[in-house]
Design a protein around this motif. Structure first.
Motif, PDB file in Angstrom:
ATOM      1  N   GLN A  75       0.809  -0.919  -0.454  1.00  0.00           N
ATOM      2  CA  GLN A  75      -0.244   0.007   0.101  1.00  0.00           C
ATOM      3  C   GLN A  75       0.628   1.065  -0.003  1.00  0.00           C
ATOM      4  OE1 GLN A  75      -2.453   0.040   2.952  1.00  0.00           O
ATOM      5  NE2 GLN A  75      -3.914   1.899   2.176  1.00  0.00           N
ATOM      6  N   CYS A  76       0.599   1.818  -0.959  1.00  0.00           N
ATOM      7  CA  CYS A  76       1.399   3.389  -1.285  1.00  0.00           C
ATOM      8  C   CYS A  76       0.961   3.857   0.107  1.00  0.00           C
ATOM      9  CB  CYS A  76       0.896   4.016  -2.482  1.00  0.00           C
ATOM     10  SG  CYS A  76       1.746   5.947  -2.751  1.00  0.00           S
ATOM     11  N   THR A  79      -0.521   8.025  -1.365  1.00  0.00           N
ATOM     12  CA  THR A  79      -2.043   7.460  -2.241  1.00  0.00           C
ATOM     13  C   THR A  79      -2.674   6.238  -0.620  1.00  0.00           C
ATOM     14  OG1 THR A  79      -0.886   5.832  -3.599  1.00  0.00           O
ATOM     15  CG2 THR A  79      -0.841   8.649  -4.433  1.00  0.00           C
ATOM     16  N   LEU A  80      -1.770   5.711  -0.816  1.00  0.00           N
ATOM     17  CA  LEU A  80      -3.032   4.879   0.014  1.00  0.00           C
ATOM     18  C   LEU A  80      -3.675   3.673  -0.999  1.00  0.00           C
ATOM     19  CD1 LEU A  80      -4.789   7.054   3.007  1.00  0.00           C
ATOM     20  CD2 LEU A  80      -2.362   5.684   2.949  1.00  0.00           C
ATOM     21  N   GLU A  81      -2.706   4.202  -2.431  1.00  0.00           N
ATOM     22  CA  GLU A  81      -3.498   2.699  -3.160  1.00  0.00           C
ATOM     23  C   GLU A  81      -2.743   1.529  -3.207  1.00  0.00           C
ATOM     24  OE1 GLU A  81      -6.360   2.920  -5.205  1.00  0.00           O
ATOM     25  OE2 GLU A  81      -7.014   4.724  -4.134  1.00  0.00           O
ATOM     26  N   PRO A  82      -3.332   0.308  -2.894  1.00  0.00           N
ATOM     27  CA  PRO A  82      -2.306  -0.552  -3.792  1.00  0.00           C
ATOM     28  C   PRO A  82      -1.464  -0.771  -4.283  1.00  0.00           C
ATOM     29  CG  PRO A  82      -4.162  -1.670  -3.982  1.00  0.00           C
ATOM     30  CD  PRO A  82      -4.581   0.013  -3.328  1.00  0.00           C
ATOM     31  N   PHE A  83      -0.362  -0.991  -4.973  1.00  0.00           N
ATOM     32  CA  PHE A  83       0.367  -1.333  -6.009  1.00  0.00           C
ATOM     33  C   PHE A  83       1.648  -2.136  -6.442  1.00  0.00           C
ATOM     34  CE2 PHE A  83       3.139   1.056  -3.612  1.00  0.00           C
ATOM     35  CZ  PHE A  83       4.787   1.082  -4.116  1.00  0.00           C
ATOM     36  N   HIS A 144       5.918   3.710  -2.065  1.00  0.00           N
ATOM     37  CA  HIS A 144       5.029   4.601  -2.530  1.00  0.00           C
ATOM     38  C   HIS A 144       5.065   4.092  -4.082  1.00  0.00           C
ATOM     39  CE1 HIS A 144       9.688   6.286  -2.553  1.00  0.00           C
ATOM     40  NE2 HIS A 144       9.056   6.451  -3.536  1.00  0.00           N
ATOM     41  N   SER A 145       3.917   4.594  -4.887  1.00  0.00           N
ATOM     42  CA  SER A 145       3.216   3.788  -6.213  1.00  0.00           C
ATOM     43  C   SER A 145       4.711   5.045  -7.602  1.00  0.00           C
ATOM     44  CB  SER A 145       2.507   4.307  -6.630  1.00  0.00           C
ATOM     45  OG  SER A 145       1.807   5.117  -5.887  1.00  0.00           O
TER      46      SER A 145
END
Length: 172
Positions: A75-76, A79-83, A144-145
């Motif tokens: 998880q970034c 952004t808290l988005e998975p990558f 971080h993505s």
């Protein structure tokens, strides 16, 4: 005491390592990947494979060289988005049955001076667990993505510092 069972285990008996190097290929299945992801506190592991070479140095020492390839989902932190992230690492260790053999001059292999020496008592090692441990060390602690940038909010208003706020509270 609860016995811990490794999620990705591949135990090798070093007594079976002869003069010829032994090569091993390991691949974690979906269940093992999920269990490792839970253990490491990450979103997921999509793939994990490893290649290991075991070579006898002398009667008491065995050299392990291993490399692994993993696709992990983290998880970034911005952004808290998975990558997904690709990790490719290698490590090398020397396993020894006796601490005494490292002090005997005639048994010191100068090429192995830089290697980390692990002392074992039962002459068995879990290469899968070693791969898991080195994977956990290779994970980015602050992932971080790609392209994610931290942009702090900057206010056009003048911010009061902590001391000026305290100054207002001071008795007159």
């Amino acid at each position: 005491m609860k016995k811990i069972i490794p999620e990705f285990s591949y135990i090798v008996d070093l007594n079976r390592i002869g003069s010829d190097p032994v090569q091993l290929n390991m691949t974690a299945d979906a269940q093992q990947c999920r269990a490792l992801a839970d253990r490491f506190g990450i979103v997921g592991i999509n793939a994990l494979s490893a290649h290991a070479v075991l070579k006898r140095i002398n009667k008491e020492r065995v050299h392990l060289y291993a490399d692994f390839d993993a696709k992990v989902v983290q998880q970034c932190v911005i952004t808290l988005e998975p990558f997904e992230q690709h990790i490719k690492e290698c490590f090398s260790l020397v396993f020894s049955q006796s601490k005494e053999c490292s002090t005997r001059l005639n048994e010191i292999d100068l090429d192995m001076e830089e290697e980390e020496i692990e002392y074992i008592t039962d002459n068995k090692i879990d290469i899968g667990e070693l791969v898991s441990e080195y994977l956990s060390l290779a994970l980015d602690p602050f992932p971080h993505s790609p392209g994610a940038e931290f942009k702090p909010e900057i206010s056009s208003e003048k911010q009061e510092n902590a001391f000026s706020v305290l100054e207002k509270l001071k008795f007159k």
